[in-house]
Write a protein that holds these residues in place. Structure first.
Motif, PDB file in Angstrom:
ATOM      1  N   HIS A  40       0.831  -1.206   0.000  1.00  0.00           N
ATOM      2  CA  HIS A  40       0.000   0.000   0.000  1.00  0.00           C
ATOM      3  C   HIS A  40       0.868   1.259   0.000  1.00  0.00           C
ATOM      4  CE1 HIS A  40      -3.619   2.401   0.735  1.00  0.00           C
ATOM      5  NE2 HIS A  40      -2.906   3.082   1.624  1.00  0.00           N
TER       6      HIS A  40
ATOM      7  N   HIS B 279      -6.558   2.977  -6.000  1.00  0.00           N
ATOM      8  CA  HIS B 279      -7.997   3.177  -5.800  1.00  0.00           C
ATOM      9  C   HIS B 279      -8.834   2.006  -6.325  1.00  0.00           C
ATOM     10  CE1 HIS B 279      -7.039   7.245  -4.583  1.00  0.00           C
ATOM     11  NE2 HIS B 279      -6.369   7.422  -5.720  1.00  0.00           N
TER      12      HIS B 279
ATOM     13  N   LEU C 286     -10.180  -1.107  -5.294  1.00  0.00           N
ATOM     14  CA  LEU C 286     -10.394  -1.821  -4.047  1.00  0.00           C
ATOM     15  C   LEU C 286     -10.940  -3.223  -4.267  1.00  0.00           C
ATOM     16  CD1 LEU C 286     -11.955   0.984  -1.787  1.00  0.00           C
ATOM     17  CD2 LEU C 286      -9.549   0.282  -1.993  1.00  0.00           C
TER      18      LEU C 286
ATOM     19  N   ASP D  57     -14.355  -2.940   0.730  1.00  0.00           N
ATOM     20  CA  ASP D  57     -14.367  -1.811   1.652  1.00  0.00           C
ATOM     21  C   ASP D  57     -15.461  -2.062   2.690  1.00  0.00           C
ATOM     22  OD1 ASP D  57     -14.316   0.541   3.047  1.00  0.00           O
ATOM     23  OD2 ASP D  57     -14.494   1.853   1.298  1.00  0.00           O
TER      24      ASP D  57
ATOM     25  N   SER E 272     -15.542  -0.501   5.682  1.00  0.00           N
ATOM     26  CA  SER E 272     -15.370   0.563   6.677  1.00  0.00           C
ATOM     27  C   SER E 272     -16.656   0.833   7.454  1.00  0.00           C
ATOM     28  CB  SER E 272     -14.896   1.850   5.995  1.00  0.00           C
ATOM     29  OG  SER E 272     -13.665   1.641   5.336  1.00  0.00           O
TER      30      SER E 272
ATOM     31  N   SER F   1      -6.802  -3.745   7.114  1.00  0.00           N
ATOM     32  CA  SER F   1      -7.308  -2.477   6.605  1.00  0.00           C
ATOM     33  C   SER F   1      -8.722  -2.688   6.063  1.00  0.00           C
ATOM     34  CB  SER F   1      -6.407  -1.938   5.489  1.00  0.00           C
ATOM     35  OG  SER F   1      -6.954  -0.773   4.919  1.00  0.00           O
ATOM     36  N   PRO F   2      -9.743  -1.960   6.592  1.00  0.00           N
ATOM     37  CA  PRO F   2     -11.110  -2.137   6.098  1.00  0.00           C
ATOM     38  C   PRO F   2     -11.246  -1.863   4.605  1.00  0.00           C
ATOM     39  CG  PRO F   2     -11.109  -0.910   8.157  1.00  0.00           C
ATOM     40  CD  PRO F   2      -9.684  -1.008   7.711  1.00  0.00           C
ATOM     41  N   ALA F   3     -10.429  -0.926   4.085  1.00  0.00           N
ATOM     42  CA  ALA F   3     -10.428  -0.635   2.649  1.00  0.00           C
ATOM     43  C   ALA F   3      -9.134  -1.182   2.059  1.00  0.00           C
ATOM     44  CB  ALA F   3     -10.550   0.863   2.402  1.00  0.00           C
ATOM     45  N   THR F   4      -9.226  -2.345   1.444  1.00  0.00           N
ATOM     46  CA  THR F   4      -8.044  -3.054   0.951  1.00  0.00           C
ATOM     47  C   THR F   4      -8.064  -3.092  -0.575  1.00  0.00           C
ATOM     48  OG1 THR F   4      -7.904  -4.439   2.926  1.00  0.00           O
ATOM     49  CG2 THR F   4      -6.820  -5.262   0.946  1.00  0.00           C
ATOM     50  N   THR F   5      -6.949  -2.733  -1.170  1.00  0.00           N
ATOM     51  CA  THR F   5      -6.865  -2.780  -2.626  1.00  0.00           C
ATOM     52  C   THR F   5      -6.728  -4.225  -3.106  1.00  0.00           C
ATOM     53  OG1 THR F   5      -4.448  -2.599  -2.719  1.00  0.00           O
ATOM     54  CG2 THR F   5      -5.708  -0.541  -2.584  1.00  0.00           C
TER      55      THR F   5
END
Length: 285
Positions: free
Chosen positions: A207, A219, A221, A224, A226, A246-250
């Motif tokens: 990241h 960007h 993802l 997500d 979150s 990470s709640p928003a993971t690529t």
């Protein structure tokens, strides 16, 4: 905090075991006059490790955001490489560590005056440098984002310090013969846990490289969550601090995590099982 506690405990216990073996062997062989050389080597290793940690912490300051992210991401990946090697090496070498160190002591005691200090410094310093690098990477990955700024937390460092203190106490008790640890079981469980932690650090390093513009897909993802797991919630903080979740993971982060944790974990468990002593059952008559 729990992850950093276990990192400090595991790495600290490795170093404490090394020191206890060195000291115990010199005491039992009636060469107490050589003990100051051991402690001098330990002190040198601690000083180098602290200096390395300070360089990691304060060195990147003043650089551009992209440069900091590039350095942080690269060092995180390097930390994962080192800790992976350490996990596999220790699971294999735990049983024969004492004999190996005693052989090095005998050679050093017959060599130059400060050879023993060098042996102690190298044995402990390797653990110290690995610990400093991986703790730095894990601490960077466990930072909190507030008002658009990333502020390091003190909990990871406190957890690591507590782990190191417990490791020192355990090392002393082992030296005094007060307790007996099954090192194979200890390093198996902590090794499996650290593989999951290292997967999170690796994903966070990727990241960082995405934010630096070195890797694509910042960007793009994979998921997500979150809303379900807010980063500011206690459970979001717990997952972030322990597993670097990470709640928003690529998509690239998720792919890297999967390609690391699953095969490395399977290989580790396979090698651990194959290294266990086999018990034979008597043949029935």
């Amino acid at each position: 905090m729990l992850a950093n506690f276990l990192i400090g405990l595991r790495e600290g216990l490795e170093a404490a075991l090394v020191v206890s073996i060195l000291v115990a062997y010199l005491v039992k062989s009636e060469r107490r006059e050589l003990l100051p050389r051991i402690w001098a080597g330990v002190a040198l290793a601690v000083a180098i490790s602290l200096g390395f940690g300070a360089a990691l912490t304060f060195g990147p300051r003043g650089l551009t955001f992209e440069a900091q992210e590039a350095i942080g991401g690269t060092l995180s990946i390097v930390a994962v490489v080192f800790v992976t090697w350490m996990i596999f090496w220790m699971s294999k070498a735990a049983r024969g560590l004492g004999a190996e160190l005693r052989g090095q002591i005998d050679k050093a005691a017959d060599g130059a005056r400060w050879s023993l200090a060098v042996v102690a410094a190298l044995a402990v310093g390797r653990e110290g440098l690995e610990t400093a690098l991986f703790l730095w990477a894990a601490t960077q990955a466990g930072t909190r984002e507030s008002a658009g700024a990333v502020t390091p937390t003190w909990e990871p460092l406190l957890g690591a310090l507590l782990g190191l203190l417990v490791a020192v106490a355990l090392g002393y008790l082992i030296y005094r013969g007060a307790i007996r640890l099954n090192l194979t079981v200890f390093f198996t469980w902590t090794g499996a846990f650290l593989i999951v932690v290292a997967g999170g650090v690796l994903a966070y390093g990727v990241h960082d490289l995405q934010e630096a513009g070195i890797l694509p897909g910042l960007h793009d993802l994979a998921f997500d969550v979150s809303d379900a797991i807010p980063p500011s919630s206690w459970y979001g903080t717990l997952l972030k601090g322990v597993f670097n979740f990470s709640p928003a993971t690529t998509k690239l982060e998720a792919l890297v995590w999967t390609l690391y944790v699953l095969p490395v974990g399977a290989l580790f468990l396979s090698r651990t099982r194959s290294s266990r002593p086999r018990t034979t059952t008597p043949a029935s008559s």
